[in-house]
Design an enzyme around this catalytic site. Structure first.
Site, PDB file in Angstrom:
ATOM      1  N   THR B  63       0.830  -1.214   0.000  1.00 47.51           N
ATOM      2  CA  THR B  63       0.000   0.000   0.000  1.00 47.51           C
ATOM      3  C   THR B  63       0.862   1.261   0.000  1.00 47.51           C
ATOM      4  O   THR B  63       2.019   1.250   0.429  1.00 47.51           O
ATOM      5  CB  THR B  63      -0.878   0.041   1.272  1.00 47.51           C
ATOM      6  OG1 THR B  63      -0.026  -0.061   2.427  1.00 47.51           O
ATOM      7  CG2 THR B  63      -1.878  -1.100   1.292  1.00 47.51           C
ATOM      8  N   LYS B  95       8.754   4.018   2.497  1.00 52.28           N
ATOM      9  CA  LYS B  95      10.118   4.475   2.195  1.00 52.28           C
ATOM     10  C   LYS B  95      10.571   5.548   3.190  1.00 52.28           C
ATOM     11  O   LYS B  95      10.906   6.674   2.818  1.00 52.28           O
ATOM     12  CB  LYS B  95      10.233   4.988   0.753  1.00 52.28           C
ATOM     13  CG  LYS B  95      10.030   3.908  -0.303  1.00 52.28           C
ATOM     14  CD  LYS B  95      10.295   4.393  -1.717  1.00 52.28           C
ATOM     15  CE  LYS B  95      10.249   3.279  -2.748  1.00 52.28           C
ATOM     16  NZ  LYS B  95       8.919   2.680  -2.941  1.00 52.28           N
ATOM     17  N   ASP B  98      14.171   9.557   6.865  1.00 50.67           N
ATOM     18  CA  ASP B  98      14.548  10.684   7.713  1.00 50.67           C
ATOM     19  C   ASP B  98      15.438  10.185   8.844  1.00 50.67           C
ATOM     20  O   ASP B  98      15.832   9.023   8.861  1.00 50.67           O
ATOM     21  CB  ASP B  98      13.265  11.344   8.255  1.00 50.67           C
ATOM     22  CG  ASP B  98      13.437  12.849   8.419  1.00 50.67           C
ATOM     23  OD1 ASP B  98      14.417  13.270   9.081  1.00 50.67           O
ATOM     24  OD2 ASP B  98      12.599  13.590   7.903  1.00 50.67           O
ATOM     25  N   THR B 102      12.631  11.277  13.883  1.00 50.66           N
ATOM     26  CA  THR B 102      11.465  11.640  13.062  1.00 50.66           C
ATOM     27  C   THR B 102      10.712  10.412  12.566  1.00 50.66           C
ATOM     28  O   THR B 102       9.476  10.355  12.652  1.00 50.66           O
ATOM     29  CB  THR B 102      11.921  12.504  11.861  1.00 50.66           C
ATOM     30  OG1 THR B 102      12.543  13.687  12.372  1.00 50.66           O
ATOM     31  CG2 THR B 102      10.748  12.899  10.985  1.00 50.66           C
ATOM     32  N   SER B 153      14.328   0.702  -9.023  1.00 52.24           N
ATOM     33  CA  SER B 153      14.059   0.314 -10.413  1.00 52.24           C
ATOM     34  C   SER B 153      13.929   1.528 -11.332  1.00 52.24           C
ATOM     35  O   SER B 153      13.664   1.378 -12.519  1.00 52.24           O
ATOM     36  CB  SER B 153      12.778  -0.523 -10.471  1.00 52.24           C
ATOM     37  OG  SER B 153      11.709   0.124  -9.794  1.00 52.24           O
ATOM     38  N   GLN B 212      11.448   1.551 -14.791  1.00 52.79           N
ATOM     39  CA  GLN B 212      11.924   0.560 -15.754  1.00 52.79           C
ATOM     40  C   GLN B 212      11.442  -0.827 -15.349  1.00 52.79           C
ATOM     41  O   GLN B 212      11.655  -1.232 -14.211  1.00 52.79           O
ATOM     42  CB  GLN B 212      13.453   0.573 -15.796  1.00 52.79           C
ATOM     43  CG  GLN B 212      14.021   1.948 -16.132  1.00 52.79           C
ATOM     44  CD  GLN B 212      15.517   2.041 -15.956  1.00 52.79           C
ATOM     45  OE1 GLN B 212      16.231   2.421 -16.863  1.00 52.79           O
ATOM     46  NE2 GLN B 212      16.025   1.699 -14.775  1.00 52.79           N
TER      47      GLN B 212
END
Lengths: 262, 262
Positions: B63, B95, B98, B102, B153, B212
């Site tokens: 998600t 992803k 930091d 944080t 990628s 890609q």
């Protein structure tokens, strides 16, 4: 009498073609503050209170909107009002770090609609130029600006000189949208890039999770950055407003020492 | 008769000490699917419908909760129910990128409370080991797992072999919390790391923002990854369920071809 060591903020504003960089350099010069507040609180009310109280001292308010437990779009409208009232810019420290197609959605949509209220956002260059293209599709029509993360202040980070140079090259491909860098020091001789440095405190040191602090003088004078980002140094003080004034003064003194004749 | 080319998922599950890796390798083996669905839709209803319809075909639902325009915590409860019903794990592709202090907040708090419903999250190693320490403080007590992004990628990304090796070394410091990598290929000889590969389509190619694509066979057989992450290849098909079944079959065939005697 010797020549100026560095160009002034006003002189650099005049050299900028990037709309947001021009606006921010002018603001620094006119408001006489290079202090950005990292407003890492977890409630909207606390953030708005900080913005209203410390707004007169700062050039930029840096947010992490995704740590607010009670976020609403009404909050962003209030924040924008305070930014206009006190003349500061809003910088959402999102650190976009995905492929172009994904960051485009993250920037514009979702709950936060970041592009609708944040003057400035930042992104890691790690995933390549597509991250900038994706953000620019959303941000450019709204006259927003992007900072690329060219250095980090955390211990053991994987950024090296090659990464920094590639990040500068990437920024150069998007001069309309990229206004500068999150960095520890000046990393290009082109005077139109703006630098913001995080991890600043009046005393050097580190936290328990690897954050490493530098002083305003080191950041602005020695390392030739433009804006100091201060968070815990101000927020954890007994009197945050008083502390913000101290940082503002320290930052401005360091700037003046660097740009005056010597 | 020759020896096995690669260990089977079941054999690798038995070698894992990481709780989440063990659980996922076992799931791959028992459910006979190495297909992860990248569910990049922008409404909760559409995501739940996808999860219910394609859930039986997949091992992982990936998600981006911050592109949902109508997110609520009730939605996450519904998603967790579907994950139990159809036996898949939820992977929030946040992803994190930091500093430790944080990301700890971003993982636990805010509107999303990611740590409360996502079995797996990912982080860039870029900012150093503090990002893992910060996330582990929140995730380990909840028995969650972390994937480190070791490769991307997207075209022109700045990851090189030195970055990959440093990322592996960083993962090795946190074997209880890190279960593996987002990568294009196997990057360590230790069999307990799990690999997920994004940017997979039945036909190679790229999008307009630098993504890609590789095929399931290339990812799983040639590059020795473990799980293929497919998004637009399935979502943009006329019949997503039929397409998911094709990807599942292609992925499973590639796995079997790589692990059988030859």
């Amino acid at each position: 009498m010797k020549t100026y060591k560095r160009l002034s903020y006003a002189e650099r504003a005049a050299l900028c073609t990037n709309h947001m960089a021009q606006q921010l350099f002018s603001l620094l010069s006119e408001k006489e503050t290079n202090l950005a507040l990292s407003a890492d609180v977890t409630s909207c009310a606390a953030l708005l209170e900080l913005a209203d109280k410390l707004g007169p001292e700062i050039c930029v308010l840096k947010t992490h909107v995704d740590i607010l437990t009670d976020f609403t779009l009404v909050f962003t409208q209030e924040l924008v009002k305070l930014a206009k009232k006190h003349q500061f810019l809003i910088f959402e420290d999102r650190k976009f770090a995905d492929i172009g197609n994904t960051v485009r959605h993250q920037y514009q949509q979702g709950i936060y609609h970041i592009a609708d209220w944040a003057d400035i956002v930042n992104a890691h260059s790690l995933s390549g130029p597509g991250v900038i293209s994706g953000l620019a599709e959303v941000g450019l029509p709204k006259q927003r600006g992007l900072l690329l993360l060219a250095e980090m202040s955390s211990a053991g980070n994987l950024i090296n000189s090659d990464y920094i140079q590639k990040t500068v090259r990437m920024a150069e491909q998007f001069p309309e949208f990229v206004l500068g860098f999150i960095a520890q020091r000046k990393i290009s001789n082109d005077p139109w890039w703006l630098y913001m440095t995080p991890g600043v405190q009046l005393a050097e040191g580190k936290d328990t999770l690897g954050q490493q602090y530098v002083t305003p003088t080191k950041a602005l004078l020695e390392n030739e950055s433009d804006i100091i980002i201060v968070g815990r140094g101000i927020l954890q003080a007994k009197d945050p407003l008083l502390e913000a004034k101290k940082y503002r003064q320290a930052g401005w003194n360091a700037y003046c020492a660097g740009s005056k004749t010597k």
